[in-house]
Structures are given as structure tokens and as C-alpha cells.
Design a protein around this motif. Structure first.
Motif, PDB file in Angstrom:
ATOM      1  N   MET A  15       0.840  -1.205   0.000  1.00 33.05           N
ATOM      2  CA  MET A  15       0.000   0.000   0.000  1.00 33.05           C
ATOM      3  C   MET A  15       0.872   1.250   0.000  1.00 33.05           C
ATOM      4  SD  MET A  15      -3.034   1.066  -0.237  1.00 33.05           S
ATOM      5  CE  MET A  15      -3.928  -0.466   0.074  1.00 33.05           C
ATOM      6  N   LEU A  16       1.920   1.242   0.821  1.00 36.57           N
ATOM      7  CA  LEU A  16       2.859   2.367   0.811  1.00 36.57           C
ATOM      8  C   LEU A  16       3.507   2.492  -0.562  1.00 36.57           C
ATOM      9  CD1 LEU A  16       4.603   4.575   2.107  1.00 36.57           C
ATOM     10  CD2 LEU A  16       6.132   2.773   2.939  1.00 36.57           C
ATOM     11  N   GLY A  17       3.867   1.364  -1.170  1.00 33.78           N
ATOM     12  CA  GLY A  17       4.454   1.375  -2.503  1.00 33.78           C
ATOM     13  C   GLY A  17       3.532   2.019  -3.526  1.00 33.78           C
ATOM     14  N   CYS A  18       2.235   1.750  -3.414  1.00 37.83           N
ATOM     15  CA  CYS A  18       1.256   2.353  -4.339  1.00 37.83           C
ATOM     16  C   CYS A  18       1.229   3.874  -4.184  1.00 37.83           C
ATOM     17  CB  CYS A  18      -0.134   1.776  -4.080  1.00 37.83           C
ATOM     18  SG  CYS A  18      -0.324   0.063  -4.599  1.00 37.83           S
ATOM     19  N   ILE A  19       1.316   4.352  -2.935  1.00 40.87           N
ATOM     20  CA  ILE A  19       1.310   5.800  -2.692  1.00 40.87           C
ATOM     21  C   ILE A  19       2.540   6.451  -3.316  1.00 40.87           C
ATOM     22  CG2 ILE A  19       1.463   7.564  -0.888  1.00 40.87           C
ATOM     23  CD1 ILE A  19      -0.136   5.632   0.928  1.00 40.87           C
ATOM     24  N   VAL A  20       3.709   5.859  -3.071  1.00 39.76           N
ATOM     25  CA  VAL A  20       4.948   6.428  -3.607  1.00 39.76           C
ATOM     26  C   VAL A  20       4.966   6.324  -5.127  1.00 39.76           C
ATOM     27  CG1 VAL A  20       7.462   6.328  -3.550  1.00 39.76           C
ATOM     28  CG2 VAL A  20       6.169   5.846  -1.479  1.00 39.76           C
ATOM     29  N   LEU A  21       4.466   5.203  -5.654  1.00 36.90           N
ATOM     30  CA  LEU A  21       4.421   5.027  -7.111  1.00 36.90           C
ATOM     31  C   LEU A  21       3.490   6.048  -7.755  1.00 36.90           C
ATOM     32  CD1 LEU A  21       5.620   3.107  -9.261  1.00 36.90           C
ATOM     33  CD2 LEU A  21       3.513   1.794  -9.125  1.00 36.90           C
ATOM     34  N   ALA A  22       2.379   6.371  -7.071  1.00 38.70           N
ATOM     35  CA  ALA A  22       1.468   7.394  -7.590  1.00 38.70           C
ATOM     36  C   ALA A  22       2.157   8.749  -7.669  1.00 38.70           C
ATOM     37  CB  ALA A  22       0.231   7.484  -6.692  1.00 38.70           C
ATOM     38  N   SER A  23       2.980   9.048  -6.659  1.00 36.55           N
ATOM     39  CA  SER A  23       3.721  10.318  -6.691  1.00 36.55           C
ATOM     40  C   SER A  23       4.762  10.312  -7.813  1.00 36.55           C
ATOM     41  CB  SER A  23       4.393  10.565  -5.338  1.00 36.55           C
ATOM     42  OG  SER A  23       5.483   9.681  -5.126  1.00 36.55           O
ATOM     43  N   LEU A  24       5.406   9.164  -8.019  1.00 31.91           N
ATOM     44  CA  LEU A  24       6.401   9.046  -9.095  1.00 31.91           C
ATOM     45  C   LEU A  24       5.722   9.146 -10.459  1.00 31.91           C
ATOM     46  CD1 LEU A  24       9.480   8.649  -9.053  1.00 31.91           C
ATOM     47  CD2 LEU A  24       9.087   6.213  -9.438  1.00 31.91           C
ATOM     48  N   ARG A  25       4.511   8.597 -10.571  1.00 27.60           N
ATOM     49  CA  ARG A  25       3.745   8.701 -11.819  1.00 27.60           C
ATOM     50  C   ARG A  25       3.415  10.166 -12.118  1.00 27.60           C
ATOM     51  NH1 ARG A  25      -0.147   6.811 -15.353  1.00 27.60           N
ATOM     52  NH2 ARG A  25      -1.994   8.120 -15.493  1.00 27.60           N
ATOM     53  N   HIS A  26       3.016  10.902 -11.079  1.00 22.59           N
ATOM     54  CA  HIS A  26       2.684  12.312 -11.243  1.00 22.59           C
ATOM     55  C   HIS A  26       3.895  13.078 -11.791  1.00 22.59           C
ATOM     56  CE1 HIS A  26       0.088  15.672 -10.672  1.00 22.59           C
ATOM     57  NE2 HIS A  26       0.833  16.257  -9.724  1.00 22.59           N
ATOM     58  N   PHE A  27       5.070  12.773 -11.255  1.00 21.57           N
ATOM     59  CA  PHE A  27       6.298  13.415 -11.735  1.00 21.57           C
ATOM     60  C   PHE A  27       6.606  12.970 -13.166  1.00 21.57           C
ATOM     61  CE2 PHE A  27      11.061  13.079 -11.952  1.00 21.57           C
ATOM     62  CZ  PHE A  27      11.293  14.440 -12.112  1.00 21.57           C
ATOM     63  N   ARG A  28       6.455  11.673 -13.429  1.00 20.98           N
ATOM     64  CA  ARG A  28       6.750  11.144 -14.771  1.00 20.98           C
ATOM     65  C   ARG A  28       5.881  11.799 -15.843  1.00 20.98           C
ATOM     66  NH1 ARG A  28       4.187   7.572 -17.696  1.00 20.98           N
ATOM     67  NH2 ARG A  28       2.935   6.746 -15.966  1.00 20.98           N
ATOM     68  N   LEU A  29       4.606  12.012 -15.550  1.00 22.38           N
ATOM     69  CA  LEU A  29       3.704  12.629 -16.524  1.00 22.38           C
ATOM     70  C   LEU A  29       4.127  14.056 -16.846  1.00 22.38           C
ATOM     71  CD1 LEU A  29       0.229  11.300 -15.318  1.00 22.38           C
ATOM     72  CD2 LEU A  29       1.568  10.536 -17.279  1.00 22.38           C
ATOM     73  N   GLN A  30       4.655  14.757 -15.845  1.00 19.64           N
ATOM     74  CA  GLN A  30       5.153  16.108 -16.105  1.00 19.64           C
ATOM     75  C   GLN A  30       6.444  16.067 -16.920  1.00 19.64           C
ATOM     76  OE1 GLN A  30       3.448  18.882 -15.580  1.00 19.64           O
ATOM     77  NE2 GLN A  30       1.821  17.539 -14.815  1.00 19.64           N
ATOM     78  N   VAL A  31       7.263  15.037 -16.688  1.00 18.47           N
ATOM     79  CA  VAL A  31       8.464  14.839 -17.508  1.00 18.47           C
ATOM     80  C   VAL A  31       8.074  14.639 -18.972  1.00 18.47           C
ATOM     81  CG1 VAL A  31      10.375  13.251 -17.990  1.00 18.47           C
ATOM     82  CG2 VAL A  31       9.890  13.938 -15.631  1.00 18.47           C
ATOM     83  N   LYS A  32       7.064  13.812 -19.189  1.00 23.77           N
ATOM     84  CA  LYS A  32       6.583  13.556 -20.546  1.00 23.77           C
ATOM     85  C   LYS A  32       6.069  14.836 -21.206  1.00 23.77           C
ATOM     86  CE  LYS A  32       3.041  10.862 -22.991  1.00 23.77           C
ATOM     87  NZ  LYS A  32       1.946   9.878 -22.825  1.00 23.77           N
TER      88      LYS A  32
END
Length: 502
Positions: free
Chosen positions: A112-129
């Protein structure tokens, strides 16, 4: 015609799903693999692990909470543990109803913690894109996937990782140009989870002011309001659970920075982050990161504040890789810009050579990560020792297991404990000669010989790595770390077959 349209619709939906979430599935599956293969936790994670256990299993019975008996050196906030436990509670309740071993609950909260951190990393990745393009996004994911440490830490309940999730959101807002949201995320991370995130907040805040993304008055107003609200939340919840009025991260700041007592846990030279920690964490992305700064001026405004963060942190004598884990995404972004430049020019002769070298270095990085994974797997002997003991003794007779400090900090938590007839003691301060007069059934101990007890088996742990000139080129050394002893007064133990400790 209708029958043909259905498969097309399914294929289209699957394609769209993979296009939207494919990169997240890749990173998430690697992080989940690490969590499943190495479910146990270390001493650095013990507060949040025990806190999540107590929130899920003891709920409002605060008197039974582990932190009241073993408070640790400095207090930590319960906010992160509370959020993760609340999200994981439906699944954990189902496991309790099915009488599943607690270790599955530990895996649940970690994922569950991994999902939270992964969601934050996804948010950053989308801005990178959005800012740098699809190719840069792809290389950002690839570089993150072949590195070990970031995805290994993804599910580990460290204060650094709770702060890391907010840092990723801050990076995304930074790329997006939302200065106020960037500051809010970094301030919350600093005030609630890791006071030393202020070393990242300061240079990023200064960059936002110098680039006129935010005015001084707006920054002060945002800082004051966010700080007051964050302090209010952490003081309210943590004062209830710690049963005294406190602001945990202020006490951590006082202990580490004002009293400078963090050095009691070891020190490293000033250059250690740049010459050891970052090369191990980034692998091929480390040289690519430097090349990216030289090739693409767009990354400089982002990488300079993060570089200053690591530089400022280097002045503190006690150093660990997890302290600067928040710098990795920006360094990976710079490396991705260099990799994309090589990829886009690969049809030119000289660039083709660089492209081949880069692909080969990706494979080398992947091999290094696999090697580090094997070493990490063997780094939790306490958890494996308790698991083997549970499997070896399936009798219904009551037994009392004493777990010494070394075993406890190397893989054992309350999630590893079984229900009755098993009972556990973590009583501290027992000298080796005193065990003989105590009525423990089993001992999990770092000593190989204890009077009054028979050594039943030993569990080895990672000891070191050596390079050789013949195959295999790398050899991992293991040695006995945790010894499991049985009371010689117990006839059932003496009559059972045990591997022994030779």
C-alpha cells in the motif's frame, strides 16, 4: 460483423490501458517483487512497522502500543503509519478473519505504501513527458527500473520514504510551474516527516524566488500557513499517541542538528555521497546525468538546487543513502535527457557507437542491481530465523521465545509473531550468563553458545562481496548471524531432530 468488433474493442481498451499505465505496471511490478522476496524490515523501519501493526491490531488500545515500551532514541510521527494503515485496513481485516499469518499483513501495508509512492512518481513522470517528450519519459522509466535502491525502498516504511512521496509531488509541481504547490509539498515533508528536507526546500525555494516564479510575500504567506497547519496536525495526533505534548520532527531536528548526536551511528567523509552513495544508486545514470547537464540547458535550473541539497547534506557527518533518496528522480531526469539525445542521433556513425556503449552499460547496471538484490535478500537473518523456528515447532504446547536486540533489528517485527501458543519477549539488558536462570523455551541470539541451552540451528547473513579473476567474477560471502537455542530442560526439544550449528 458484431463478433469481429468485440475483439477490436477489447484490444483497443487493452492498448489504451497499457499506454496509460504500462510504465507504472513495470515499476510497480519490480517494487512488488522486491517486497515479496524480502518482506522483512530493518531497525530503521521499526517505528513505522510497529506503529502500523498496533494501529491495525490494537486500534484504540494505546496502552498495548509498542512505542510506549520501546520508544527509540527520538519520537517519530504516526501520520504516515496512520494513513497507510487506514488504506490497508479492509484487506488486513479480511486476513484477520481468515486467520492468515501476520506476515501477509506486513506485505499488505508495504505494498500500500508502494502504491502511494508510485502514484507520486507517476505524477512526476507525466510532467516529464509533458515538458521533455515521450523518449525522455521512456528512458526515465528504464533507468529507474534497472536501478536497485529506489524501487527497493519504494515499499519500506521509512520516514524518508513518506517524505519522498511528497518530494515527488513537489518535483511534478515544479516542472508544471506551480511554485506554491511545490513549496507546500516540501514544507509538509519537512515539518511532518523529515526535518532535513529543509535542505532541499531552501535551494528550491531560492530558485523559485530568483526565477520570479513566486514573490517573496507569496512565499512567506504560503510557508507560514502550511507550516502552522502541518505543525497543528502532527502535534494533535502524535501528542495523543505518544501521551505527551510534542512535535516529533522538532525533537529529531534538535537531536540530529543542534546536539549533533546522529554521528553516534557512524560517520563518513564529506565526499561519500558523490563517490559512493550516488554511484551505487544511479549506476549508469551517474555519468549520463553529468552529460545531460552539459547537453541540455533546460535541466540546469532543476539539477542545481538538488545538487546543492546533496552538497549541504554532505556536511552532516552521519550519512546514509536513504537520506538523499529524494535527489534520485531529478538526477535520473538529467540522465534521461542525455540518453534521449544519444537515441535520437543513433543513425549517425559516432553516435551509433555511443548508443551501443549505452545499451551495454544498461545491461551492466541491471547485473549490478541483481547482485545487490541477492545481497539484500541475505541481510535479514532475524526474520528468517523466526520463520524457520515457527515451521520447525508446530506443537500446541505454550512456548516463550526471547529475541535479542541484534535479531530484532535484523528482520523481526510484531508482524512476524504468531498467535498462541507462541509468546515473545524482547526484554533488554539480559547478560549472557543470566539466560540459564530464565525460563525461555527458545532464544534467538547473536551468541553461538549459551549455558543451559542447546544450539538448534543457525541462520547465515550477508557478510561481504569479493571480486575474483575467474568465473564467477563476483562472490557473495555469508556467515552465521543469528543462532536459535532451545532450553535443555525441555525434553521435547532434546528429542526433536535439529540441524545443529556446526
Amino acid at each position: 460483423m458484431a463478433s469481429e468488433a468485440k475483439p477490436r474493442a477489447v484490444n483497443w481498451r487493452l492498448t489504451e490501458f497499457l499506454r496509460t499505465y504500462g510504465w507504472d505496471l513495470l515499476l510497480g511490478s519490480i517494487g512488488a517483487f522486491y517486497a515479496i522476496v524480502v518482506p522483512y524490515t530493518k531497525v530503521e523501519e521499526s517505528f513505522n512497522v510497529q506503529a502500523m501493526h498496533d494501529i491495525l491490531y490494537h486500534r484504540n488500545n494505546i496502552a498495548k502500543y509498542d512505542h510506549l515500551e520501546f520508544p527509540g532514541v527520538v519520537p517519530r510521527t504516526f501520520i504516515g503509519a496512520f494513513v497507510v494503515s487506514a488504506l490497508a485496513s479492509p484487506l488486513v481485516s479480511l486476513m484477520q478473519f481468515l486467520h492468515a499469518p501476520k506476515i501477509y499483513s506486513l506485505l499488505t501495508v508495504r505494498l500500500m505504501l508502494g502504491c502511494i509512492v508510485l502514484a507520486s512518481l507517476r505524477h512526476f513522470r507525466l510532467q516529464v513527458k509533458k515538458k521533455f517528450g515521450n523518449v525522455v519519459e521512456a528512458y526515465f522509466v528504464i533507468l529507474t527500473a534497472i536501478q536497485f535502491h529506489l524501487l527497493f525502498y519504494l515499499t519500506r516504511p521509512l520516514p524518508n520514504i513518506f517524505a519522498f512521496a511528497l518530494v515527488n509531488f513537489a518535483y511534478a509541481c515544479w516542472l508544471k510551474g506551480n511554485a506554491t504547490a511545490t513549496l507546500r509539498c516540501l514544507i509538509i515533508a519537512t515539518v511532518v516527516f523529515r526535518c532535513d528536507t529543509v535542505l532541499l526546500l531552501a535551494p528550491i525555494g531560492l530558485e523559485l524566488l530568483l526565477s520570479k516564479c513566486i514573490s517573496l510575500w507569496e512565499a512567506i504567506k504560503c510557508g507560514l500557513i502550511t507550516t502552522l497547519l502541518s505543525v497543528g496536525c502532527t502535534v494533535f495526533l502524535d501528542s495523543i499517541l505518544w501521551q505527551r505534548t510534542l512535535w516529533p520532527e522538532f525533537e529529531v531536528f534538535w537531536f540530529n542538528s543542534v546536539q549533533n548526536r546522529s554521528s553516534e551511528w557512524g560517520t563518513h567523509p564529506f565526499h561519500w555521497y558523490f563517490t559512493s552513495a550516488l554511484p551505487r544508486a544511479l549506476l549508469i545514470a551517474y555519468p549520463l546525468c553529468i552529460i545531460g547537464v552539459l547537453l541540455d540547458r533546460r535541466i540546469r535550473q532543476y539539477i542545481i538546487p538538488v545538487f546543492l541539497f546533496v552538497l549541504l547534506y554532505s556536511k552532516l557527518p552521519h550519512k546514509e543513502l536513504r537520506f538523499i533518496i529524494g535527489s534520485v528522480p531529478i538526477f535520473n531526469l538529467s540522465a534521461s535527457l542525455a540518453a534521449s539525445r544519444v537515441y535520437n542521433n543513433r543513425k549517425k556513425h559516432i553516435w551509433m557507437l555511443f548508443y551501443v556503449i549505452m545499451l551495454g552499460s544498461f545491461l551492466v547496471s541491471l547485473g549490478c542491481s541483481a547482485l545487490t538484490m541477492i545481497a539484500s535478500y541475505n541481510n535479514y537473518p532475524g526474520g528468517y530465523a523466526l520463520k524457520e523456528l515457527h515451521q520447525a515447532d508446530n506443537s500446541t504446547k505454550e512456548k516463550l521465545v526471547h529475541i535479542d536486540a541484534f535479531t530484532a533489528i535484523n528482520g523481526v517485527s510484531r508482524f512476524c509473531e504468531n498467535e498462541y501458543p507462541w509468546r515473545y519477549s524482547k526484554e533488554e539488558g539480559i547478560v549472557k550468563e543470566e539466560y540459564q536462570s530464565r525460563n525461555f523455551t527458545y532464544l534467538l541470539n547473536e551468541h553461538s553458545v549459551i549455558d543451559g541451552y542447546q544450539c538448534l540451528f543457525a541462520v547465515s547473513g550477508f557478510s561481504g562481496i569479493r571480486l575474483k579473476l575467474k568465473f564467477p567474477l563476483v562472490f557473495l560471502f555469508k556467515e552465521p548471524k543469528v543462532y536459535v537455542h532451545g532450553n535443555i530442560k525441555d525434553r521435547d526439544i532434546l528429542l526433536s531432530k535439529w540441524p545443529g550449528c556446526n
